[in-house]
Scaffold this motif. Structure first.
Motif, PDB file in Angstrom:
ATOM      1  N   LEU B  78       0.833  -1.199   0.000  1.00 55.38           N
ATOM      2  CA  LEU B  78       0.000   0.000   0.000  1.00 55.38           C
ATOM      3  C   LEU B  78       0.875   1.260   0.000  1.00 55.38           C
ATOM      4  O   LEU B  78       0.577   2.243  -0.674  1.00 55.38           O
ATOM      5  N   LEU B  79       1.997   1.210   0.754  1.00 51.37           N
ATOM      6  CA  LEU B  79       2.890   2.369   0.791  1.00 51.37           C
ATOM      7  C   LEU B  79       3.483   2.639  -0.597  1.00 51.37           C
ATOM      8  O   LEU B  79       3.494   3.778  -1.068  1.00 51.37           O
ATOM      9  N   ARG B  80       3.960   1.567  -1.259  1.00 53.43           N
ATOM     10  CA  ARG B  80       4.521   1.748  -2.608  1.00 53.43           C
ATOM     11  C   ARG B  80       3.471   2.303  -3.569  1.00 53.43           C
ATOM     12  O   ARG B  80       3.769   3.098  -4.451  1.00 53.43           O
ATOM     13  N   ALA B 139      13.885   1.393 -11.741  1.00 57.06           N
ATOM     14  CA  ALA B 139      14.895   1.866 -12.699  1.00 57.06           C
ATOM     15  C   ALA B 139      14.488   3.208 -13.315  1.00 57.06           C
ATOM     16  O   ALA B 139      15.334   4.076 -13.552  1.00 57.06           O
ATOM     17  N   ILE B 140      13.198   3.396 -13.546  1.00 59.30           N
ATOM     18  CA  ILE B 140      12.743   4.681 -14.116  1.00 59.30           C
ATOM     19  C   ILE B 140      13.041   5.817 -13.137  1.00 59.30           C
ATOM     20  O   ILE B 140      13.626   6.838 -13.504  1.00 59.30           O
ATOM     21  N   GLY B 181      12.924   5.778  -6.500  1.00 56.43           N
ATOM     22  CA  GLY B 181      13.328   4.764  -7.485  1.00 56.43           C
ATOM     23  C   GLY B 181      14.537   3.980  -6.995  1.00 56.43           C
ATOM     24  O   GLY B 181      14.569   2.746  -7.065  1.00 56.43           O
ATOM     25  N   TYR B 182      15.515   4.717  -6.485  1.00 65.74           N
ATOM     26  CA  TYR B 182      16.725   4.051  -5.986  1.00 65.74           C
ATOM     27  C   TYR B 182      16.370   3.155  -4.798  1.00 65.74           C
ATOM     28  O   TYR B 182      16.911   2.055  -4.652  1.00 65.74           O
ATOM     29  N   ASP B 183      15.436   3.616  -3.989  1.00 62.22           N
ATOM     30  CA  ASP B 183      14.987   2.841  -2.831  1.00 62.22           C
ATOM     31  C   ASP B 183      14.371   1.502  -3.275  1.00 62.22           C
ATOM     32  O   ASP B 183      14.611   0.469  -2.654  1.00 62.22           O
ATOM     33  N   ILE B 184      13.594   1.533  -4.349  1.00 63.74           N
ATOM     34  CA  ILE B 184      13.024   0.285  -4.889  1.00 63.74           C
ATOM     35  C   ILE B 184      14.161  -0.645  -5.339  1.00 63.74           C
ATOM     36  O   ILE B 184      14.174  -1.845  -5.020  1.00 63.74           O
ATOM     37  N   MET B 185      15.132  -0.070  -6.062  1.00 61.62           N
ATOM     38  CA  MET B 185      16.258  -0.872  -6.565  1.00 61.62           C
ATOM     39  C   MET B 185      17.076  -1.449  -5.404  1.00 61.62           C
ATOM     40  O   MET B 185      17.543  -2.593  -5.458  1.00 61.62           O
ATOM     41  N   LEU B 186      17.223  -0.666  -4.358  1.00 57.93           N
ATOM     42  CA  LEU B 186      17.997  -1.092  -3.186  1.00 57.93           C
ATOM     43  C   LEU B 186      17.336  -2.301  -2.528  1.00 57.93           C
ATOM     44  O   LEU B 186      17.985  -3.308  -2.232  1.00 57.93           O
ATOM     45  N   LEU B 255      24.605  -1.023  -5.500  1.00 55.62           N
ATOM     46  CA  LEU B 255      23.489  -1.974  -5.569  1.00 55.62           C
ATOM     47  C   LEU B 255      23.989  -3.388  -5.868  1.00 55.62           C
ATOM     48  O   LEU B 255      23.226  -4.348  -5.772  1.00 55.62           O
ATOM     49  N   GLY B 256      25.253  -3.500  -6.277  1.00 51.01           N
ATOM     50  CA  GLY B 256      25.782  -4.804  -6.677  1.00 51.01           C
ATOM     51  C   GLY B 256      25.287  -5.215  -8.053  1.00 51.01           C
ATOM     52  O   GLY B 256      25.251  -6.395  -8.380  1.00 51.01           O
TER      53      GLY B 256
END
Lengths: 95, 330
Positions: B78-80, B139-140, B181-186, B255-256
């Protein structure tokens, strides 16, 4: 092209109590009420305001750039309107 | 308030000498870092360039809502979902600020919308790529919004006042987009092997299109030198692209994840990254309308515009009725 395009409104926002309303931009709306609603969505998504004014853009009369000299130049040489023009002896206090 | 008929800007009846003098005075103002405002005299080409650039920018924000809007109903929490709705709403807002700035140059909103829907106007080619997984949303935000910020920060100092002011507002909001976005990738890159895999695949999909966002090489850029002289543009395409690569590569490393460019390497002497050549053929194809989602994006916009017609008409009719009532009462 739709000839009945919604009119343009200019939006002014008071950021916090005690401050002036400041021009932030414009938007299209069918009437003033909708302009307020749109302004709320468009310009205050992050608590940027506590009050909104909207006014039809066509109701604003603006000075012309060509008039700038005639309007504002005469104030330039009236430096006596500023307090710093007057040299007051250091001994005189609270003036 | 600044709307002004375009036909007033046709060939001037005053002598050509006057035109040259006006243009010199205009350039001197730009050189002094003065802002040009809607009612000020400006060369017809300056006006045309700005209308083109600002409206393309506005169209990009509006079309940019589509690839991400695609994931609102499928966001993992829900937060996302709330974050994504807020971001997509911001993009719509950015489009509105920019259309407003373009309109100060004497073009109407209807004309601009019409240019987008008829396929006449361009928008950023990046939005013609698909978003097959949740990682694409990460990524976007990280890459596409990151590249956009790189392009947009100098525009806050652009010589045209309304555009510069709109960009200040846009940039203030854009940082949240990149960080979410970076937080999602992390999270994905620290997750299961499957999550890490979709994160890597999304980076593979978006890396090159993100680099294309800076436009053609400086040598091939049609509008660059004039735009730089007019201080619409402050840095060249290649300068900004280089900066983006230098900023982003360490973030990918953290991020590796692996940047999909075998030629990528750090040049110690020049203190910057070297990277491979962009596939300009792909860039041209997407720009020409042959990208993976060009047709789908335009169809979605046309559909939304057509489906919303009754709302616009009803609101206009209601406003008209209210006006007549007040008129009668008075």
């Amino acid at each position: 092209m739709d000839e009945r395009q919604w009119p343009l409104y200019e939006v002014f926002i008071r950021a916090r109590g005690g401050l002036d309303h400041k021009h932030v931009g414009s938007l299209h709306a069918s009437d003033a009420r909708m302009a307020i609603d749109h302004a709320r969505d468009l310009y205050t998504r992050r608590q940027e305001g506590v009050s909104i004014w909207v006014v039809r853009s066509t109701d604003i009369t603006a000075s012309e750039p060509e008039e700038a000299e005639a309007l504002f130049e005469p104030a330039r040489d009236k430096i006596y309107r500023h307090p710093t023009f007057y040299d007051i002896p250091a001994e005189v206090k609270t003036l | 308030m600044y709307t002004q008929a375009l036909d007033a800007q046709g060939p001037d009846s005053t002598a050509q000498l006057d035109e040259i003098a006006l243009e010199q005075r205009f350039q001197a103002r730009i050189d002094r870092e003065e802002k040009i405002e809607p009612k000020d005299w400006m060369p017809a080409r300056y006006r045309a360039t700005l209308i083109r650039q600002i409206s393309q920018h506005a169209h990009s924000e509006i079309v940019g809502m589509l690839p991400e809007g695609n994931w609102i109903t499928r966001a993992p929490t829900l937060l996302r979902k709330s974050i994504l709705i807020a971001k997509v709403q911001d993009e719509g807002g950015h489009g509105a600020y920019l259309y407003g700035a373009a309109e100060t140059l004497g073009v109407s909103r209807d004309q601009l919308v019409d240019q987008l829907l008829s396929g006449k106007a361009k928008y950023s080619s990046i939005f013609n790529y698909p978003t097959p997984t949740w990682a694409d949303i990460g990524a976007i935000g990280w890459l596409v919004d990151g590249a956009a910020i790189m392009n947009q920060i100098p525009l806050c100092r652009c010589s045209y006042g309304p555009y510069a002011r709109a960009m200040v507002r846009v940039c203030r909001e854009e940082s949240f987009h990149q960080r979410q976005g970076y937080d999602i990738m992390l999270r994905l890159s620290q997750g299961s092997s499957e999550q890490k895999r979709i994160a890597q695949e999304a980076l593979d999909r978006w890396w090159w299109p993100a680099l294309m966002m800076f436009g053609p090489h400086d040598a091939d850029s049609t509008h660059s030198s004039e735009s730089q002289r007019w201080k619409i543009k402050r840095f060249s395409n290649d300068e900004l692209r280089q900066k983006f690569v230098d900023f982003t590569v360490p973030q990918a490393k953290f991020l590796g994840l692996t940047v999909p460019d075998p030629k990528l390497r750090w040049n110690e002497e020049k203190q910057r990254h070297e990277f491979g050549e962009i596939d300009w053929n792909e860039f041209d194809q997407v720009l020409k309308g042959n990208g993976p989602c060009n047709a789908e994006r335009l169809a979605a916009r046309r559909n939304a515009h057509a489906q919303g017609a009754w709302v616009r008409e009803a609101a206009t009719a209601y406003a008209e009725k209210q006006r007549r009532r007040t008129h009668r009462a008075a």
